[in-house]
Design a protein around this motif. Structure first.
Motif, PDB file in Angstrom:
ATOM      1  N   ASP A  29     -76.806  21.018  -1.532  1.00 11.66           N
ATOM      2  CA  ASP A  29     -76.574  22.440  -1.747  1.00 11.66           C
ATOM      3  C   ASP A  29     -75.124  22.781  -2.046  1.00 11.66           C
ATOM      4  O   ASP A  29     -74.825  23.540  -2.960  1.00 11.66           O
ATOM      5  CB  ASP A  29     -77.023  23.241  -0.509  1.00 11.66           C
ATOM      6  N   GLU A  30     -74.211  22.234  -1.251  1.00 10.32           N
ATOM      7  CA  GLU A  30     -72.822  22.657  -1.345  1.00 10.32           C
ATOM      8  C   GLU A  30     -71.969  21.591  -2.041  1.00 10.32           C
ATOM      9  O   GLU A  30     -72.423  20.531  -2.421  1.00 10.32           O
ATOM     10  CB  GLU A  30     -72.272  22.952   0.057  1.00 10.32           C
ATOM     11  N   GLY A  31     -70.671  21.932  -2.190  1.00 10.67           N
ATOM     12  CA  GLY A  31     -69.739  21.029  -2.853  1.00 10.67           C
ATOM     13  C   GLY A  31     -69.057  21.728  -3.998  1.00 10.67           C
ATOM     14  O   GLY A  31     -68.914  22.957  -4.003  1.00 10.67           O
ATOM     15  N   PHE A  32     -68.644  20.959  -4.986  1.00  8.61           N
ATOM     16  CA  PHE A  32     -67.994  21.566  -6.143  1.00  8.61           C
ATOM     17  C   PHE A  32     -68.256  20.728  -7.388  1.00  8.61           C
ATOM     18  O   PHE A  32     -68.730  19.591  -7.318  1.00  8.61           O
ATOM     19  CB  PHE A  32     -66.484  21.716  -5.917  1.00  8.61           C
ATOM     20  N   VAL A  33     -67.966  21.334  -8.523  1.00  7.39           N
ATOM     21  CA  VAL A  33     -68.045  20.658  -9.815  1.00  7.39           C
ATOM     22  C   VAL A  33     -66.636  20.599 -10.375  1.00  7.39           C
ATOM     23  O   VAL A  33     -65.930  21.614 -10.409  1.00  7.39           O
ATOM     24  CB  VAL A  33     -68.975  21.423 -10.789  1.00  7.39           C
ATOM     25  N   GLN A  34     -66.214  19.415 -10.800  1.00  5.01           N
ATOM     26  CA  GLN A  34     -64.909  19.268 -11.423  1.00  5.01           C
ATOM     27  C   GLN A  34     -65.067  19.276 -12.933  1.00  5.01           C
ATOM     28  O   GLN A  34     -65.903  18.569 -13.488  1.00  5.01           O
ATOM     29  CB  GLN A  34     -64.240  17.960 -10.980  1.00  5.01           C
ATOM     30  N   ASP A  48     -57.565  20.101 -15.135  1.00  5.19           N
ATOM     31  CA  ASP A  48     -58.862  20.023 -14.472  1.00  5.19           C
ATOM     32  C   ASP A  48     -59.053  21.202 -13.523  1.00  5.19           C
ATOM     33  O   ASP A  48     -58.099  21.689 -12.895  1.00  5.19           O
ATOM     34  CB  ASP A  48     -58.979  18.718 -13.675  1.00  5.19           C
ATOM     35  N   GLN A  49     -60.307  21.656 -13.421  1.00  3.74           N
ATOM     36  CA  GLN A  49     -60.650  22.791 -12.568  1.00  3.74           C
ATOM     37  C   GLN A  49     -61.797  22.411 -11.643  1.00  3.74           C
ATOM     38  O   GLN A  49     -62.603  21.533 -11.942  1.00  3.74           O
ATOM     39  CB  GLN A  49     -61.068  23.994 -13.429  1.00  3.74           C
ATOM     40  N   ARG A  50     -61.877  23.115 -10.528  1.00  4.97           N
ATOM     41  CA  ARG A  50     -62.984  22.932  -9.597  1.00  4.97           C
ATOM     42  C   ARG A  50     -63.713  24.260  -9.404  1.00  4.97           C
ATOM     43  O   ARG A  50     -63.078  25.292  -9.175  1.00  4.97           O
ATOM     44  CB  ARG A  50     -62.479  22.410  -8.242  1.00  4.97           C
ATOM     45  N   TRP A  51     -65.045  24.185  -9.476  1.00 10.84           N
ATOM     46  CA  TRP A  51     -65.876  25.375  -9.310  1.00 10.84           C
ATOM     47  C   TRP A  51     -66.947  25.090  -8.276  1.00 10.84           C
ATOM     48  O   TRP A  51     -67.502  23.992  -8.227  1.00 10.84           O
ATOM     49  CB  TRP A  51     -66.509  25.771 -10.643  1.00 10.84           C
ATOM     50  N   ALA A 292     -55.339  42.027  -5.973  1.00  7.71           N
ATOM     51  CA  ALA A 292     -56.512  41.225  -5.602  1.00  7.71           C
ATOM     52  C   ALA A 292     -57.014  40.347  -6.738  1.00  7.71           C
ATOM     53  O   ALA A 292     -57.912  39.525  -6.523  1.00  7.71           O
ATOM     54  CB  ALA A 292     -57.636  42.150  -5.123  1.00  7.71           C
ATOM     55  N   TRP A 293     -56.471  40.522  -7.935  1.00 13.11           N
ATOM     56  CA  TRP A 293     -56.947  39.740  -9.078  1.00 13.11           C
ATOM     57  C   TRP A 293     -56.357  38.329  -9.048  1.00 13.11           C
ATOM     58  O   TRP A 293     -55.249  38.109  -8.538  1.00 13.11           O
ATOM     59  CB  TRP A 293     -56.533  40.401 -10.382  1.00 13.11           C
ATOM     60  N   PRO A 294     -57.042  37.361  -9.643  1.00 15.67           N
ATOM     61  CA  PRO A 294     -56.471  36.005  -9.733  1.00 15.67           C
ATOM     62  C   PRO A 294     -55.357  35.933 -10.770  1.00 15.67           C
ATOM     63  O   PRO A 294     -55.437  36.566 -11.824  1.00 15.67           O
ATOM     64  CB  PRO A 294     -57.675  35.153 -10.153  1.00 15.67           C
ATOM     65  N   ARG A 295     -54.320  35.150 -10.441  1.00 16.05           N
ATOM     66  CA  ARG A 295     -53.253  34.899 -11.422  1.00 16.05           C
ATOM     67  C   ARG A 295     -53.633  33.743 -12.346  1.00 16.05           C
ATOM     68  O   ARG A 295     -53.328  33.754 -13.529  1.00 16.05           O
ATOM     69  CB  ARG A 295     -51.944  34.539 -10.711  1.00 16.05           C
ATOM     70  N   PHE A 296     -54.291  32.729 -11.762  1.00 16.63           N
ATOM     71  CA  PHE A 296     -54.609  31.503 -12.476  1.00 16.63           C
ATOM     72  C   PHE A 296     -56.113  31.248 -12.385  1.00 16.63           C
ATOM     73  O   PHE A 296     -56.800  31.757 -11.488  1.00 16.63           O
ATOM     74  CB  PHE A 296     -53.865  30.310 -11.877  1.00 16.63           C
ATOM     75  N   LEU A 297     -56.607  30.414 -13.285  1.00 16.95           N
ATOM     76  CA  LEU A 297     -58.024  30.068 -13.255  1.00 16.95           C
ATOM     77  C   LEU A 297     -58.397  29.436 -11.914  1.00 16.95           C
ATOM     78  O   LEU A 297     -59.499  29.656 -11.405  1.00 16.95           O
ATOM     79  CB  LEU A 297     -58.323  29.100 -14.405  1.00 16.95           C
ATOM     80  N   GLU A 298     -57.466  28.672 -11.343  1.00 21.53           N
ATOM     81  CA  GLU A 298     -57.741  28.027 -10.060  1.00 21.53           C
ATOM     82  C   GLU A 298     -57.990  29.039  -8.943  1.00 21.53           C
ATOM     83  O   GLU A 298     -58.606  28.702  -7.919  1.00 21.53           O
ATOM     84  CB  GLU A 298     -56.564  27.125  -9.658  1.00 21.53           C
ATOM     85  N   GLU A 299     -57.526  30.275  -9.107  1.00 18.31           N
ATOM     86  CA  GLU A 299     -57.664  31.281  -8.047  1.00 18.31           C
ATOM     87  C   GLU A 299     -58.932  32.126  -8.171  1.00 18.31           C
ATOM     88  O   GLU A 299     -59.238  32.922  -7.273  1.00 18.31           O
ATOM     89  CB  GLU A 299     -56.452  32.215  -8.049  1.00 18.31           C
ATOM     90  N   VAL A 300     -59.666  31.958  -9.249  1.00 19.12           N
ATOM     91  CA  VAL A 300     -60.838  32.821  -9.460  1.00 19.12           C
ATOM     92  C   VAL A 300     -61.854  32.708  -8.322  1.00 19.12           C
ATOM     93  O   VAL A 300     -62.264  33.729  -7.744  1.00 19.12           O
ATOM     94  CB  VAL A 300     -61.493  32.534 -10.824  1.00 19.12           C
TER      95      VAL A 300
END
Length: 743
Positions: A29-34, A48-51, A292-300
């Motif tokens: 169920d849990e974890g992330f996608v790189q 690289d990003q993690r979601w 409250a908005w993200p500065r970078f994609l990593e913060e979304v």
């Protein structure tokens, strides 16, 4: 194994930011996608990003580089679970972009509101001008991805506005590119072209912009729309690309918006958007929630899940910003709402009706409902998407010109479509119909995937599905984004006949006067029989024709003592409900049980309505006044009589909301047919208080403009009408020979 639900390998896309979604089969169920983004030559195109993964489902924002992008997704549960797709990004530099601009006061401190919980290591982490610009830039790309996904999911192809970008500018979309990045972070080995944000300097001070009179949320402010004008003026003064001739569309951030706790008021802010197809289109929003908005994609992912309360030092906009993630959703979504206005969208549904507030997160992150057919209200209305599609900002290769004609409605006459056909309404659009709605519900068989030029709505089927008397809103949306709406029953009432449900009987109609625009008139119908409280039919006993300097209308009196106006019901502040009609020439004409109205004359010369009305009975008696003058044209007097074999059974017409009658007509029925009692139960042929209340409440449900009237019960007459209780002066047996010659 990865399964993508909204994108295909090898797809060509036309915007830099793309939202992808899918699931990993047989995954915990849990974890992330790189996510790794590389070129064909294996050069890194974006860090690289993690979601996050939720119940095996994932969503991710991809930042693409022109050309081929090889996107590899790997599960955190093992490198063996991976998948690679190829996307080709082709920027459409020939299409006009959405411009981003920030308005700055001439003495601005270049800081935005920020609660202590967002400081991090430095108080300026999320409050500096650089942070505000980075947040605005990433937010605009999120808007771009959301819009493209909405177009795709609605069958209109993946398309979105492009952002004005400039090669060589420092890219802020990844924390890796930040000057404060951790030691050893490599600079990107490729040319970047991030979205350009124009700093627009206002010729005003912070105090001027924060004047409480200009605060949109100040109920006592006298200049609450002025910030939009100030921003527009500053853009034009800045010059290109904001000149009127360029017809730019701009998203404008008010940097110096700030919450004043001592006044409990948000200052320097306005949420306003306006579309000008021949000039500057601008949607503006304050910076008060930008923290409250993200500065970078990593913060979304973090910003859209941060449950930290912002505290009392910042604005709780609309009472919806009780956590940081909610503040992010309201700020990004409400700003996009104003950009929607700049693109020409009205208050329709979804984003344009605040659907972003609870559901913004569901667009970008998987939720607990991901495996159960997730639905949410953060979407563009289909009519808005079609409207956008017709704009230059949303064109893609292969688009064909769509006919610009408005949708149209035509009445289908009884028998026109074949024997036994009861008529109905035909919806037409030369450029194709993308959607047809009845009371907000889309009709089957009409789709943007297979647009049609014509839809027929049969009267019999409509009567089975919808109740007569209550508004039935019909909306037709063309593939060109244009739409037209009408009330079906009102449209059908304008035809020359009325079908009696369950029979083959047609009642005919004739009318004199001019129709006013929808919402500026009250339509009515009054029969010479009505249903009494005991369920039996009651006949009319007299007709009170109310004529003064013009024609107010008429009042039909019945033998049970009740009255119904041929016009508006109006509450006069008394215990009873009365018609409130005036008329110094008002007269009543008595109707014997066998009396028959045979002729009605109407003077259409009145500037504010009808000038007068007179009616005749079969025995030669007449009543009313035409107010003819020496200057009246013969053509102004309209004579209404029944067709051969028909008799007059009632009246219909329309009254302006000011109270004057401006249309008056007759309803006739075949003389050789016994009319069923159901005729007098048809709501479109009644004007009693019960029907009026339904129309009023139904109109509110449809959002229509109506005059506000309080109605409770029918008017009770004190007198018992037997035909002998009226003054002799109330009866006029004179025959108006001149009017009859006008026939």
């Amino acid at each position: 194994m990865f399964v993508f639900t909204n994108i295909e390998d090898g797809e060509e896309v036309y915007q830099r930011c793309v939202l992808v979604s899918g699931m990993i089969v047989a995954c915990p169920d849990e974890g992330f996608v790189q996510v790794t983004t590389r070129s064909d030559s294996d050069t890194t195109l974006f860090p690289d990003q993690r979601w996050p993964l939720v119940k095996g489902h994932f969503k991710a924002l991809l930042m693409l580089t022109p050309g081929t992008n090889r996107i590899t997704l790997r599960s955190s549960h093992g490198a063996a679970v991976a998948s690679t797709i190829s996307l080709r990004y082709v920027p459409l530099l020939q299409t006009p972009p959405l411009h981003l601009a920030v308005l700055v006061a001439n003495d601005s401190p270049l800081l935005i509101d920020c609660p202590p919980c967002k400081y991090g290591g430095l108080s300026t982490t999320h409050s500096s001008l650089d942070a505000a610009l980075a947040k605005f830039r990433l937010t605009a790309y999120m808007w771009q991805a959301l819009t493209a996904e909405e177009f795709r999911s609605q069958g209109l192809g993946r398309r979105s506005f492009r952002l004005e970008e400039e090669y060589g500018l420092p890219d802020t979309l990844s924390s890796t590119f930040s000057p404060t990045a951790t030691s050893g972070a490599a600079a990107p080995p490729f040319s970047l072209s991030p979205a350009k944000i124009h700093l627009i300097h206002a010729p005003h001070t912070v105090a001027y912009l924060r004047d409480a009179q200009r605060a949109q949320q100040n109920p006592n402010g006298c200049r609450r729309d002025e910030l939009h004008t100030i921003f527009s003026t500053a853009l034009r003064a800045h010059g290109a690309p904001f000149t009127t001739a360029a017809r730019p569309v701009v998203a404008g951030l008010l940097l110096d918006a700030a919450y004043a706790p001592d006044q409990s008021m948000l200052l320097g802010h306005a949420a306003l958007g306006a579309h000008d197809p021949a000039g500057l289109s601008l949607g503006i929003f304050g910076s008060h929630l930008t923290y409250a908005w993200p500065r970078f994609l990593e913060e979304v992912p973090l910003c859209l899940s941060d449950a930290t309360p912002p505290g009392d030092t910042v604005c709780n906009d609309n009472g919806e910003c009780t956590t940081c993630w909610r503040a992010c959703a309201v700020g990004q979504g409400a700003f996009l709402h104003e950009v929607g206005h700049a693109f020409g969208a009205p208050h329709s549904s979804g984003i344009m009706m605040r659907g972003y507030s609870p559901d913004w997160v569901k667009v970008f992150l998987p939720t607990e409902e991901a495996g159960r057919g997730e639905e949410h209200d953060c979407h563009w209305d289909l009519s808005d998407l079609l409207r956008f599609k017709a704009l230059g900002q949303f064109k893609v290769p292969g688009d064909r010109e769509v006919d610009g004609a408005m949708p149209a409605f035509e009445i289908i006459e009884e028998g026109e479509e074949g024997e036994g056909d009861a008529g109905g309404v035909k919806v037409l659009c030369e450029g194709g119909l993308g959607m047809v709605l009845l009371n907000g519900t889309a009709e089957d068989g009409v789709s943007v995937r297979a647009p049609v030029k014509e839809v027929k709505l049969g009267l019999k089927a409509l009567e089975e599905r919808f109740q007569r008397g209550r508004p039935l809103e019909l909306v037709a949306v063309g593939m060109n984004g244009k739409q037209r709406k009408t009330d079906v029953w009102k449209l059908l009432s304008s035809k020359a006949w009325v079908h009696v449900p369950g029979t083959k009987i047609r009642l005919l109609k004739k009318c004199a006067g001019e129709e006013k625009p929808d919402g500026e008139e009250y339509t009515w119908a009054v029969m010479l029989k009505k249903r009494g409280r005991d369920g039996k039919l009651v006949t009319a006993s007299k007709i009170d024709v109310r004529v003064g300097c013009g024609f107010d209308g008429a009042v039909v009196h019945y033998r049970d003592g009740k009255t119904v106006p041929c016009g508006l019901w109006q509450h006069r502040g008394h215990d009873d409900e009365t018609h409130g009609m005036g008329g110094h020439q008002a007269k009543k004409i008595y109707l014997r049980k066998d009396s028959e109205v045979v002729r009605v004359a109407v003077n259409t010369a009145g500037g504010w309505g009808l000038a007068g009305m007179r009616l005749w009975l079969a025995d030669g008696r007449a009543m009313g006044a035409l107010n003819k003058s020496s200057s009246s044209d013969k053509e102004d007097i309209k004579i209404l009589t029944a067709e051969p074999g028909h008799g007059i059974i009632g009246f219909y017409g329309a009254t302006g909301l000011g109270g004057m009658c401006h249309r008056f007509g007759i309803v006739t029925a075949p003389k050789d047919v016994d009319l069923p009692g159901s005729v007098y139960d048809m709501e479109e042929l009644r004007n009693d208080v019960e029907v009026h209340r339904k129309r009023k409440n139904g109109s509110k449900d449809q959002g229509r403009k109506r005059q506000k009237m309080e109605l409770e019960s029918e008017t009770e007459e004190d007198e018992s009408d037997s035909g002998s209780g009226d003054d002799d002066d109330d009866y006029d047996s004179e025959v108006d020979d001149e009017a009859m010659m006008d026939e």
